[in-house]
Scaffold this motif. Structure first.
Motif, short mmCIF file in Angstrom:
data_model
loop_
_atom_site.label_atom_id
_atom_site.label_comp_id
_atom_site.label_asym_id
_atom_site.label_seq_id
_atom_site.Cartn_x
_atom_site.Cartn_y
_atom_site.Cartn_z
N ASP A 1 27.72 41.57 39.93
CA ASP A 1 27.36 42.87 39.37
C ASP A 1 27.71 43.96 40.37
O ASP A 1 27.22 43.96 41.49
N PRO A 2 28.61 44.89 40.00
CA PRO A 2 29.07 45.90 40.98
C PRO A 2 27.92 46.75 41.52
O PRO A 2 27.98 47.20 42.66
N PHE A 3 26.88 46.94 40.71
CA PHE A 3 25.73 47.71 41.18
C PHE A 3 25.02 46.96 42.31
O PHE A 3 24.71 47.54 43.36
N GLN A 4 24.80 45.66 42.11
CA GLN A 4 24.11 44.88 43.14
C GLN A 4 24.95 44.81 44.42
O GLN A 4 24.43 44.86 45.53
N VAL A 5 26.26 44.69 44.23
CA VAL A 5 27.14 44.63 45.41
C VAL A 5 27.06 45.95 46.18
O VAL A 5 26.94 45.96 47.41
N ALA A 6 27.09 47.08 45.45
CA ALA A 6 27.01 48.39 46.10
C ALA A 6 25.68 48.56 46.83
O ALA A 6 25.63 49.10 47.94
N MET A 7 24.59 48.09 46.21
CA MET A 7 23.28 48.22 46.83
C MET A 7 23.22 47.43 48.14
O MET A 7 22.66 47.88 49.14
N LYS A 8 23.80 46.25 48.11
CA LYS A 8 23.77 45.39 49.30
C LYS A 8 24.58 46.03 50.43
O LYS A 8 24.13 46.11 51.57
N ARG B 1 20.01 56.43 46.15
CA ARG B 1 19.57 56.85 44.81
C ARG B 1 18.73 55.79 44.11
O ARG B 1 18.15 56.05 43.06
N ASN B 2 18.66 54.59 44.70
CA ASN B 2 17.95 53.50 44.03
C ASN B 2 17.04 52.72 44.98
O ASN B 2 16.90 51.51 44.84
N THR B 3 16.50 53.40 45.97
CA THR B 3 15.59 52.76 46.93
C THR B 3 14.36 53.65 47.05
O THR B 3 14.41 54.81 46.64
N TRP B 4 13.28 53.12 47.59
CA TRP B 4 12.02 53.87 47.78
C TRP B 4 11.48 54.43 46.47
O TRP B 4 10.86 55.51 46.44
N GLY B 5 11.74 53.76 45.36
CA GLY B 5 11.27 54.26 44.07
C GLY B 5 12.24 55.22 43.41
O GLY B 5 12.02 55.63 42.27
N ASN B 6 13.30 55.62 44.12
CA ASN B 6 14.30 56.49 43.48
C ASN B 6 15.03 55.72 42.39
O ASN B 6 15.21 54.50 42.50
N GLU B 7 15.45 56.45 41.36
CA GLU B 7 16.33 55.82 40.38
C GLU B 7 17.41 56.80 39.99
O GLU B 7 17.12 57.94 39.61
N GLY B 8 18.65 56.37 40.11
CA GLY B 8 19.77 57.24 39.77
C GLY B 8 20.99 56.40 39.44
O GLY B 8 21.05 55.22 39.76
N THR B 9 21.94 57.06 38.80
CA THR B 9 23.17 56.34 38.44
C THR B 9 23.94 55.97 39.70
O THR B 9 23.82 56.62 40.74
N MET B 10 24.74 54.95 39.56
CA MET B 10 25.60 54.49 40.62
C MET B 10 26.64 55.58 40.94
O MET B 10 27.10 56.28 40.05
N ILE B 11 26.98 55.73 42.22
CA ILE B 11 28.07 56.64 42.61
C ILE B 11 29.23 55.77 43.04
O ILE B 11 29.07 54.88 43.88
N THR B 12 30.37 55.98 42.39
CA THR B 12 31.51 55.10 42.66
C THR B 12 32.47 55.74 43.66
O THR B 12 32.45 56.96 43.89
N LYS B 13 33.30 54.89 44.20
CA LYS B 13 34.35 55.31 45.12
C LYS B 13 35.24 56.37 44.46
O LYS B 13 35.63 57.36 45.09
N GLU B 14 35.51 56.17 43.16
CA GLU B 14 36.38 57.12 42.44
C GLU B 14 35.74 58.51 42.38
O GLU B 14 36.43 59.52 42.49
N MET B 15 34.41 58.55 42.21
CA MET B 15 33.72 59.85 42.16
C MET B 15 33.84 60.56 43.51
O MET B 15 34.11 61.77 43.58
N VAL B 16 33.64 59.81 44.59
CA VAL B 16 33.74 60.42 45.92
C VAL B 16 35.18 60.91 46.14
O VAL B 16 35.40 62.01 46.66
N GLU B 17 36.14 60.11 45.69
CA GLU B 17 37.54 60.51 45.87
C GLU B 17 37.86 61.78 45.09
O GLU B 17 38.61 62.64 45.54
N LYS B 18 37.26 61.89 43.90
CA LYS B 18 37.47 63.07 43.07
C LYS B 18 36.98 64.33 43.81
O LYS B 18 37.65 65.36 43.85
N VAL B 19 35.79 64.24 44.40
CA VAL B 19 35.23 65.38 45.13
C VAL B 19 36.08 65.67 46.36
O VAL B 19 36.38 66.82 46.67
#
Ligand code: HEC
Length: 247
Positions: A92-99, A184-202
């Motif tokens: 799961d790409p989300f779990q991989v990103a979190m790790k 965005r998803n630790t300490w009780g936070n919840e948010g959508t995943m931020i992808t490499k492509e989004m960072v590259e866009k910015v």
């Protein structure tokens, strides 16, 4: 021990030697219990090795993916051997990103703390911060180029001398995306995943050399960088079809 005088050879040394020779002798094997000749043992070993090599491919392709009794969840399944699932198609790409983000966070933890609570009066918190869980565009820009001047986080004002430096030059787009997904998803936070492509866009449309100020970032506060969210909260990508079992 003294030999009887009637013994034909009264030499006691000779008698001992004779007994020793008899004791060294192995007892006769019973018929049918003789050890196999060495060449038979070697022949058996060669046959076993060749037969074993044939057996694997001829039993319908034994596969951990198919035969693993624990293959249920997305990460739980698959090949149980270590290192087989990392970045694999079924991870799961989300779990991989979190790790990965959790280890990448070491860069931030010195100031914002492992608890994400920051340090009162110096480093603002990331836990429950509207900067972290709000629009992805402002968050990416802050970490990309830093932030200076007075900022308000959870109703508290912070104005650390020199502010926070940007990490755009020090971190790859992928590493930055993973850390942001993590905060965005630790300490009780919840948010959508931020992808490499989004960072590259910015990165592509942000040409600046200085830190941001809170006022400059106001327009990006609630904006989300467009792009596919592959997994995790608010995922947009169509659910990947279940991985076909290996043939
Ligand atoms: C050297 C200390 C330091 C490090 C390291 C650091 N920050 Fe910060 N960060 C600050 C300070 C100080 C501010 C507030 C800036 C100001 O006062 O203008 C801040 C502000 C922020 C904010 C906006 C306010 C908030 O609390 O939500 C975010 C988001 C943030 N940092 C994320 C990160 C991330 C992600 C990392 C790691 C990649 C990181 N920071 C590393 C010191 C640091």
């Amino acid at each position: 021990m003294s030999a009887p005088s009637s013994f034909p050879n009264p030499d006691s040394n000779d008698l001992d030697r004779l007994h020793a020779a008899v004791k060294r002798e192995k007892s006769d094997q019973e018929p049918g219990h003789e050890p196999a000749p060495v060449w038979v043992i070697f022949l058996f070993m060669i046959v076993a090795i060749i037969a074993g090599g044939q057996l694997g491919p001829m039993t319908g392709g034994f596969s951990f993916n198919v035969s693993n009794p624990f293959s249920t969840g997305k990460l739980g399944g698959g090949d149980p051997r270590p290192g087989q699932n990392d970045g694999g198609a079924e991870a799961d790409p989300f779990q991989v990103a979190m790790k990965k983000g959790a280890s990448g966070y070491a860069v931030c933890g010195g100031c914002h703390q492992g608890s994400g609570l920051g340090l009162a009066g110096q480093y603002p918190p990331l836990a429950d911060s509207e900067w972290v869980t709000g629009g992805t565009e402002r968050l990416i820009r802050v970490v990309q180029h830093g932030l200076v001047g007075q900022v308000t986080v959870k109703g508290q004002n912070y104005n650390f001398p020199g502010g926070m430096q940007g990490f755009g030059a020090a971190m790859s787009a992928g590493d930055l995306a993973n850390v942001l997904t993590y905060i965005r998803n630790t300490w009780g936070n919840e948010g959508t995943m931020i992808t490499k492509e989004m960072v590259e866009k910015v990165r592509a449309d942000e040409k600046r050399a200085t830190q941001w100020t809170q006022a400059e970032l106001e327009p990006f506060k609630d904006k989300n960088v467009p792009g596919d969210i592959p997994a995790g909260p608010g995922a947009t990508a169509a659910a990947a079809p279940a991985a076909a079992p290996a043939p």
